[in-house]
Design an enzyme around this catalytic site. Structure first.
Site: not given
Lengths: 440, 588, 244
Positions: B347, B515-518
């Site tokens: 992100q 973010t932890t939007h992998n």
């Protein structure tokens, strides 16, 4: 003088005869309420339904224990009574009980070996059971429950309460007639009466008891005392009949929701009632639940809850005080902000069907603050039920608050908004804290 | 030799959001369902109980709810030339663990993908021409359309109780909502959270510049809610300990608050914790899975037979399991062949802090999703041809928390320590707000996942390796957003302001939280030579394996992924229940 | 129910907090120095130092403890407007952190091979856990100070100490690569010790929170969501229930 001695002697003789009679005359077993054929088959599922309605599980299963294997420690004013193993195991359970012996337990409070049971086993209520229900329950416990080979701890009360023949005397004095007599004039309401007065044994907690004999003051709605509230182990079980009680003020739907899910729009169950909902009431078939609610609201009494102060006509400006968050607020208000307002909010209204409302809450404003104190110290959980599976739990605060702080907080909630109940002292709190500790 | 357990109909790897959704769907379909969760059991009380949960050091800084790198982690490099090194300390992203997974400790931003995002390559080609897509970008269509997914976005939103303002109801723009969103059939379940001061100030400034502010769709609920499972949530109390923390009062949508209590009533559902799946086992012809092997809490290997395997672990672990199990052809960046591991994306975000000497923001009054947003520079609003990048971003001002260790923005020039720092925090704590850009990330040839050649996990298996860096496309996008945000910031006349955006030449720094939007690595699509799973999230190669989660995204949305992850889970579950179970086979 | 924990209706089984405040320590503080600390001023600093003198470090040696006390006192100084690291008992916090998970790097992946010279953007890559880094770095810094300034850090004057810290911060003190995160940890831990819940040994009597106006572990503000900029007046509460 001689006459006096003779009278005294005769009285002593009568006394000895009576005691010997109590001790040695075999207990009378009540005959079945209806004659059923020997090969009577209960309808499928009937036995389990009776066990659930009677909530055998709540007492006959210990925490982390096997179902119906007993071992739960039930505190009583006379000492700790342990529930027995009622699985069909032949050595440690009831596997060797005949039907007649089983019936005698429920109706007469008498064990297979003739000993009388402490009325912690609510046979005074179970005595109303119909014969089909007795048979169904017997078949269920004998055939559908897994036998568990585990001896439950033996109850050993202090003298004189370990003299079980004394219970026989108590039974003479205290027990109502066996069997259920319809008295509501309506089939649905009588079904409700049968459940409430009998299997569901609501009176065990909700009926006041005679101070001397500790017997319930009434066993059915024809008694003016029946279900008019009691305090059990420091916990107030509310009056269900007074016109301003929750049970009477609420709609039938709200009352049904409380019984089936442990939560209404404004409050939730706590203490033993949470267990009753979790193991028993949530499983009542819809018609039975409807009958119970109908019955309860039909036995309304036209009086206010005894000893309860009416809500204030002009609510205290608690909400505004709390919202101001001034460093000068009183300790009770400060503690409320630091511990309670995260869920119950500054207006004391909680959140519909999720966080109980404190303003106007029966447990908060009960004459006896024991339940409120216990909840603050130990927390409380509305159990997960089929219809409402969220287990909504309040954490405990006993580790965070000292006795005088709990007292200030409890007093605060009892006297804020429209609440007007007596103050709580640190000593009150210490008592509940000690009782909770020893109950562990 | 692993011991063997009794067969189950369906085994679900991971009991987070997608694991809970699939477990409920399959249990309702009558299957025997077993979920295996590598972490510990967790429930609101006692695990998230007030006040011990609101401990910034323990959960916000030491990250005690997250997966511990000591237990499992991956290696990271920025290019094929670098040697990947382990991600030893949590920083850039915070994978979850335990029952509930990251669904326990997320912020709660719940979005729908834009219609255009779900068919991005086609959209860009149609509108701007294929030449706009740089040769290194590997963006793709998802294989499912917004219209197909709409009922499932709705379903997930209603399971959660999302609190928001609709912007497009059946094609009609609604005031106060996002006018650029895809059409929804009905309003959000609950109205939006109240707007805090920062949101009001940002919204006013944005409106004055002709933009269209709306409240961020929030899984911190604005009121009580009862969902289709009878589960209940309460209203958010703005405690300010949201992201990184379990919710203290049942007011954040999570597996615990939305699904698990109801799921546990089902006699055909069970779960085991401290059960880490290390491999999916395949039949001799490798066309079907026979079950999974996991390591139990005693460290013993166990074979769990099953007819259906659902990979519902976090994105990394789904891809890792596919690679370790030999399901699908691994992607090789040098040749561009293979599919498993390709199109890893992240992100692109950045932000501007604004300082106002005379404004009290009370930053501790916060909720993870409390924000005012403008979507005027979203993917479907930007002229990619003119701007020279493919991408979009939502711009927002949020007030999530005022936790002082982590959240202490200070004006430029404030010393990092000493008397100046001490004075600075006193002067400026509570007098700042921020405006941020949360933007898309396009997938590319050399951003991918594979197996590390050097580092092994505690079971002796190669660790997952991530190759990823920021690319000019997304850097141009974030600089574009920067210009828009700084214009808004200036219009608000703050006492000071300071910006942080990735500039030209910036490389991926794994230290600060981003973010932890992998996403990506097991991407969905309609072409088995270009994707790892089909449009139903079914493995192309092993038809009784379905892979949930953001691993399916061919590139990242501009939005937070969870809303789309939830929708895809329900969409996939429907295909399994209505179609696959009746006749197990490849569905596409 | 599938979990093997019984959901109780009362909370007998709840675990006590991981680290209880050191009650005797706090009691002494409250009795002896509480009012003085809160009032601020030179006597507050004296009282804070006296409190620190009573504390028995569980990790740091005598020389290390002296270094940490002195370094903290420069990173967040006493005097001026508000408490410093000493008043907040930050060195106690750091000592206890060294003995716990953070110091041991328990949650981190510490396995090899290691490349401690890697670009810092690659993240922490030292083979040493923080507690070991502190130990070796303090020795190295003290060695440097003795060599370059004639005395170990703790007994240099404040200006000299500031200079050392700036040099350390700029990476110019010559610490080897395995120790290069030392200043980052030291500054981070100092700030944590100033602002974390008092149960961890720092933020004594919530002086850090009061300094900035953070209400601590109250977590109940729905009614303030519409306050539109009103200052929040009520002081903090700690997880233990301590009121400030």
């Amino acid at each position: 003088m001689k006459a006096l001695l003779r009278i005294v002697g005769v009285l002593i003789l009568i006394g000895i005869v009576v005691v010997l009679g109590l001790m040695f005359v075999p207990p009378q077993r009540t005959a079945p309420a209806a004659a059923l054929p020997a090969d009577y088959q209960p309808p499928p599922g009937a036995g389990r339904a009776v066990a659930v309605a009677g909530d055998c599980m709540a007492c006959h299963t210990a925490p982390k224990g096997q179902p119906y294997a007993g071992g739960l420690a039930v505190p009583s004013p006379f000492g700790v009574i342990y529930s027995t193993n009622i699985t069909p195991d032949k050595e440690t359970g009831i596997g060797n009980y005949t039907l007649d012996e089983f019936r005698a337990v429920l109706i007469d409070g008498v064990r297979k070996d003739g000993a009388h049971l402490y009325p912690a086993m609510p046979y005074p209520s179970y005595r109303k059971m119909s014969e089909p229900d007795v048979r169904a329950l017997y078949a269920y416990l004998m055939n559908d429950v897994k036998p568990v080979h585990a001896a439950a701890p033996v109850t050993a009360l202090e003298f004189p309460f370990n003299q079980r023949w004394g219970i026989r005397a108590w039974d003479w004095v205290a027990l109502p007639k066996a069997g259920f007599e319809p008295h509501m004039g309506d089939a649905r309401l009588d079904r409700g009466a049968y459940l409430v007065e009998g299997l569901a044994h609501c009176g065990s907690c909700h009926t006041p008891r005679n101070r001397l004999t500790f017997a319930e003051k009434g066993y059915d709605a024809r008694s003016g005392d029946f279900l008019t509230g009691a305090v059990l182990n420091g916990w107030p079980a509310p009056d269900l009949r007074a016109k301003d009680s929750d049970a009477q003020r609420w709609s039938a739907a709200q009352l049904a929701a409380l019984l089936a899910t442990g939560r209404s729009d404004t409050t939730g169950v706590a203490g033993e009632m949470a267990t009753a909902v979790e193991h028993s009431l949530q499983y009542l078939p819809k018609d039975d639940l409807d009958a119970v609610v109908g019955y309860l609201q039909a036995i309304r009494q036209d009086r206010a809850v005894a000893g309860q102060t009416a809500p204030r006509a002009n609510a205290v400006a608690t909400t505004a005080t709390l919202n101001g968050a001034s460093p000068q607020i009183d300790l009770g208000a400060r503690l409320y902000l630091d511990n309670c307002s995260a869920c119950h909010f500054t207006n004391g209204k909680g959140a519909k069907a999720v966080f109980p409302q404190l303003d106007g809450n029966a447990l908060v404003t009960a004459q006896d603050a024991g339940g409120l104190i216990a909840v603050i110290l130990n927390g409380a959980a509305i159990p997960s039920t089929q219809l409402r599976p969220a287990r909504l739990a309040m954490p405990d605060f006993g580790w965070r608050l000292k006795d005088d702080e709990v007292a200030a907080l409890a007093t605060f909630v009892r006297q804020s908004w429209s609440n007007d109940a007596p103050a709580v002292t640190g000593t009150d709190v210490a008592k509940v804290r000690a009782a909770s500790a020893s109950a562990r | 030799m692993a011991r063997q357990e009794k067969k189950t109909d369906a085994v679900i790897v991971g009991l987070g959001w997608t694991g809970s959704i699939l477990a409920m769907e399959l249990a309702e379909a009558g299957l025997q369902v077993l979920a295996l969760e590598r972490g510990e059991d967790r429930d609101t009380v006692p695990d998230f109980a007030y006040p011990r949960m609101i401990d910034e050091l323990k959960y916000g800084i030491r990250l005690k709810l997250m997966n511990r790198p000591a237990d499992s982690t991956l290696t990271i490099r920025r290019s094929l030339q670098e040697t990947a090194l382990p991600y030893r300390v949590l920083g850039s992203f915070l994978p979850g663990n335990g029952v509930g997974g990251a669904g326990v400790h997320w912020n709660g931003h719940t979005w729908r993908a834009l219609p255009e995002e779900l068919r991005l390559r086609s959209y860009v080609t149609e509108k701007f021409g294929a030449k706009v897509i740089g040769p290194d970008l590997t963006i793709a269509d998802w294989g499912v359309t917004y219209d197909e997914l709409e009922p499932y976005f709705d379903r997930f939103e209603y399971v959660c109780g999302i609190s928001g303002q609709a912007g497009n109801l059946g094609g009609q723009t609604q005031a106060g909502g996002n006018p650029f969103e895809g059409p929804r059939k009905r309003a959000y379940p609950l109205p939006p959270l109240p707007t805090l001061l920062n949101g009001k100030m940002f919204g006013d400034a944005a409106k004055a510049m002709g933009y269209h502010p709306f409240p961020l769709p929030s899984a911190n609920l604005s009121d009580t809610w009862t969902n289709e499972y009878g589960m209940q949530l309460g209203p958010c109390n703005f405690c300010g300990f949201c992201e990184r923390f379990g919710c203290i009062n049942y007011s954040k949508s999570a597996p615990q608050t939305c699904i698990l209590g109801a799921l546990k009533h089902k006699p055909n559902f069970s779960y085991r914790t401290r059960a880490e799946v290390i491999r999916v086992e395949l039949s001799a012809d490798r066309k079907t899975a026979t079950g999974v092997t996991y390591v139990d809490d005693q460290g013993e290997e166990v074979f769990q037979p099953a007819d259906l395997v659902i990979l519902a672990a976090y994105q990394f672990y789904n891809v890792h399991l596919l690679l370790l199990s030999g399901i699908g052809k691994p992607y090789v960046a040098e040749t561009g062949e293979g599919v498993v591991g390709k199109n890893y994306a992240y992100q692109m975000s950045g932000g501007t802090s604004l300082f106002f000497k005379n404004v009290n923001f009370n930053p501790f009054v916060g909720a993870g999703s409390s924000a005012m947003v403008i979507d005027d520079f979203s993917m479907n609003q930007v002229d990619f041809g003119r701007e020279g990048f493919i991408g979009g971003s939502y711009i927002s001002s949020g007030q999530f928390n005022g936790r002082p260790i982590a959240s202490m923005p200070l004006p430029p020039g404030t010393p990092a320590w000493g008397a100046g720092w001490k004075q600075g925090i006193k002067d400026w704590y509570g007098h700042s707000m921020s405006i941020g850009s949360h933007g898309s990330n396009m997938s590319c040839r050399d951003c991918y996942l594979d197996l590390d050649p050097t580092y092994r996990n505690k079971y002796g298996q190669p660790k997952l390796r991530m190759t990823f860096d920021w690319k000019p496309n997304d850097i141009r996008m974030t600089q574009f957003m920067r210009s828009k945000i700084e214009a808004i910031a200036r219009s608000m006349n703050p006492t000071h302001w300071a910006s942080g955006y990735k500039g030209e030449g910036a490389h991926y720094d794994v230290r600060p939280y981003q973010t932890t939007h992998n996403v990506g690595g097991a991407i969905m699509g309609t072409d088995p030579t270009q994707s790892a799973v089909n449009r139903y999230l079914q493995s192309w190669d092993v038809h009784n394996v379905f892979v949930m989660g953001s691993s399916a995204f061919p590139q990242n949305l501009q939005y937070n992924p969870t809303g789309t992850v939830g929708a895809l889970a329900y969409w996939s579950a429907r295909a399994i229940r209505q179609d696959y179970l009746k006749n197990p086979r490849p569905l596409a | 129910m599938n979990d093997d924990r019984q959901p109780p209706t009362t909370w007998h089984a709840l675990k006590p907090p991981e680290s209880r405040p050191n009650r005797r320590f706090m009691l002494k503080a409250a009795v002896g120095s509480g009012a003085v600390l809160l009032a601020g001023g030179p006597s507050a600093t004296q009282a804070a130092k006296a409190l620190l003198d009573e504390y028995k470090p569980v990790y740091f040696s005598g020389a290390e403890w002296a270094f940490v006390r002195a370094a903290c006192a420069r990173l967040i100084p006493s005097g001026g407007d508000g408490p410093g690291a000493i008043e907040a008992q930050v060195p106690v916090f750091i000592d206890r952190q060294m003995a716990g998970d953070f110091g041991k790097g328990s949650d981190w992946f510490m396995g090899g091979p290691h490349d401690p010279n890697a670009d810092p953007q690659r993240g922490f890559q030292s083979p040493l856990a923080p507690a070991q880094i502190y130990r070796e770095a303090i020795a190295a810094v003290d060695g440097w100070c003795t060599l370059n300034k004639g005395k170990p850090f703790a007994v240099l004057d404040e200006a000299a100490q500031d200079e050392v810290l700036k040099t350390l911060q700029a990476g110019q003190l010559g610490l080897r690569a395995e120790l290069r995160d030392f200043f980052t940890f030291l500054l981070q831990n100092t700030k944590e010790g100033f602002l974390a819940d008092p149960m961890y040994g720092g933020n004594h009597q919530m002086v850090g929170w009061k300094h900035i106006g953070f209400p601590g572990a109250r977590g109940a503000y729905l009614e303030w969501a519409n306050d539109q900029g009103k200052p929040y007046p009520l002081g903090p509460v700690a997880i233990s229930g301590e009121r400030g």
